[in-house]
Design an enzyme around this catalytic site. Structure first.
Site, PDB file in Angstrom:
ATOM      1  N   CYS A  77       0.926   0.396   1.566  1.00 31.77           N
ATOM      2  CA  CYS A  77      -0.266  -0.107   1.735  1.00 31.77           C
ATOM      3  C   CYS A  77      -0.631   0.525   3.401  1.00 31.77           C
ATOM      4  CB  CYS A  77      -0.950  -1.446   1.597  1.00 31.77           C
ATOM      5  SG  CYS A  77      -2.747  -1.784   1.309  1.00 31.77           S
ATOM      6  N   HIS A 178      -0.123  -1.646  -4.304  1.00 31.75           N
ATOM      7  CA  HIS A 178       1.011  -2.784  -3.879  1.00 31.75           C
ATOM      8  C   HIS A 178       2.159  -2.584  -4.866  1.00 31.75           C
ATOM      9  CE1 HIS A 178      -0.785  -4.520  -0.401  1.00 31.75           C
ATOM     10  NE2 HIS A 178      -1.788  -4.198  -1.093  1.00 31.75           N
ATOM     11  N   GLU A 180       4.985  -4.261  -4.951  1.00 35.42           N
ATOM     12  CA  GLU A 180       5.273  -5.311  -5.340  1.00 35.42           C
ATOM     13  C   GLU A 180       4.553  -6.457  -6.032  1.00 35.42           C
ATOM     14  OE1 GLU A 180       3.770  -4.240  -2.382  1.00 35.42           O
ATOM     15  OE2 GLU A 180       2.829  -5.810  -1.510  1.00 35.42           O
TER      16      GLU A 180
END
Lengths: 197, 273
Positions: A77, A178, A180
């Site tokens: 990001c 993202h 994650e």
């Protein structure tokens, strides 16, 4: 394998550590120059404002450390955006590792809401980073600024127009979405990154 | 208010043609939390402990939920620590984004929740009473993590009014005006719950959701009234909601997310499957 997550003042860094734990790896969140330099893999996360994130890197002299890294580095990001030369966000100067610019989404059309929030897909994927990741897989995005398309683009997403979902130059990788928070696809990409040499 | 015709006539084209609008519509289960546990009534035979929000969150993320919202209804100061512990557990167990709401009144609350792995916070009454809170959060952490939740009720005069304190306290403010103001102050998303529709299972509040999606430059999450799968279709196709939130119909398995997404896809709504 030593994995270092660069610690600086740029939001939700903990999430990346949790994601690595979920896929079976421990990482150190650190701003220690030597630990970062000696890690096998370096993850450079970041949410929030690119300008203040860059200021925070400079205060800790992490900007020079990152530029000199030779092991695989993954910017996520805002981390990805800072790998680039310049961001329109508060006119921030980036690390300049990748010669692309970061621009603000602008749309005259109402149906394109900004920030770009939610699940969108990646296509033209071309890298070992995407082993086991199909074309048009969905990933989770939250951003108002994007990295322009260029020769370093190794995966594309369309929102208003095509932009860089993932970029790569030498040992530096940057993902706008993202990893994650991108369910199984995100986990897969993280694991693939950890296999990079 | 006249809604924008470009916006209302807009439809996503199938995959492989115009790629510009492939952002998917989101399905968001909402869980109420009290003292770190899910609130009564959630009944899943295949979950060991249905009171454990982490188990439920894992279940929903495996089912294909796009995000999760946790509303803490304890929200007393002594219990805040329980919530932070829960956020940590959630972040280390689920791989989709989640929002935490309930009792957030200060930038310190927000910082603590985000630092421990929450992706967004939802603010409601506190933001209405002190709108600067929205700007403070946006300035420090970015607009993308500020969801302003608005509970609105359509009164006999035809106007939508903002209600506070979980729908117990009426204000004189117009909900659409407040939403616009919240966005100007830095809200990254608006979560609109219609008090008239909530719990009825007769469908979402298409009228106010349409007005909001036409009026606002940020995503709108529709909440309140979901009962059948076609209600989701309506709120996406007719009211152009960006996301739809529901609680009991998911908790009681009246609608299961895989079936819902399949149905939406068959109806040409772009969803993540």
């Amino acid at each position: 394998m030593e994995i270092a997550i660069i610690k600086y003042n740029a939001g939700n860094i903990q999430s990346v550590q949790y994601a690595l734990q979920r896929v079976g790896y421990n990482a150190i969140v650190t701003d220690n120059h030597n630990v970062i330099k000696n890690a096998d893999k370096v993850i450079f996360p970041g949410v929030g404002n690119a300008y203040s994130a860059m200021q925070s890197l400079k205060e800790n002299r992490l900007d020079d450390v990152i530029k000199q890294l030779t092991q695989p580095v993954l910017g996520i990001c805002v981390g990805m955006q800072l790998l680039c030369k310049h961001s329109e966000e508060n006119n921030a100067t980036g690390l300049g590792i990748i010669d692309l610019a970061v621009k603000k989404f602008v749309s005259e059309e109402r149906h394109f809401k900004i920030p770009h929030i939610g699940w969108n897909n990646i296509y033209n994927v071309s890298s070992a980073l995407f082993d086991g990741v199909k074309e048009d897989s969905f990933v989770y995005y939250v951003h108002s600024y994007y990295v322009e398309h260029g020769i370093e683009t190794i995966a594309t997403t369309d929102y208003i127009f095509p932009y860089s979902a993932v970029i790569q130059k030498n040992n530096f990788y940057g993902v706008q979405f993202h990893t994650e928070k991108s369910a199984e696809i995100g986990d897969r990409i993280l694991l693939n990154f950890l296999k990079m040499k | 208010m006249k809604s924008d015709s470009t916006s209302n006539n807009f439809q996503c084209l199938p995959l492989g043609r115009f790629r510009g609008c492939r952002l998917t519509k989101r399905i968001i289960p909402c869980l109420d939390i009290k003292d770190g546990r899910t609130v009564k009534g959630i009944n899943f035979e295949n979950i060991r402990d249905a009171g454990d929000p982490v188990e439920l969150a894992k279940f929903y993320s495996q089912q294909g939920a796009d995000e999760l919202v946790f509303l803490d209804i304890t929200a007393t100061i002594e219990k805040r620590k329980t919530l932070v512990d829960l956020v940590k557990k959630l972040a280390s167990n689920i791989n989709i984004p989640f929002t935490i709401g309930g009792g957030i009144t200060s930038i310190e609350n927000v910082s603590e929740l985000l630092q421990h792995g929450a992706d967004k916070v939802s603010v409601n009454t506190a933001a209405y009473k002190r709108p600067e809170l929205i700007t403070e959060i946006a300035d420090d952490f970015g607009s993308q993590c500020v969801v302003v939740a608005i509970d609105a009720k359509r009164e006999k005069d035809g106007e939508w009014y903002v209600y506070l304190n979980g729908g117990r306290t009426k204000t004189e403010s117009n909900a659409i005006k407040w939403a616009r103001d919240a966005v100007k102050r830095g809200a990254g998303e608006i979560l609109l719950t219609s008090i008239n529709h909530d719990g009825t299972k007769n469908g979402f509040a298409l009228e106010i959701i349409s007005l909001l999606t036409a009026a606002l430059p940020v995503p709108v999450i529709a909440s309140g009234g979901a009962g059948r799968m076609n209600h989701f279709k309506e709120v996406f196709q007719k009211a152009h909601a960006d996301a739809a939130l529901a609680a009991s119909i998911f908790h009681y398995k009246e609608i299961e997310i895989p079936a819902l997404k399949k149905y939406l896809k068959e109806n040409n709504i772009n969803v993540r499957i």
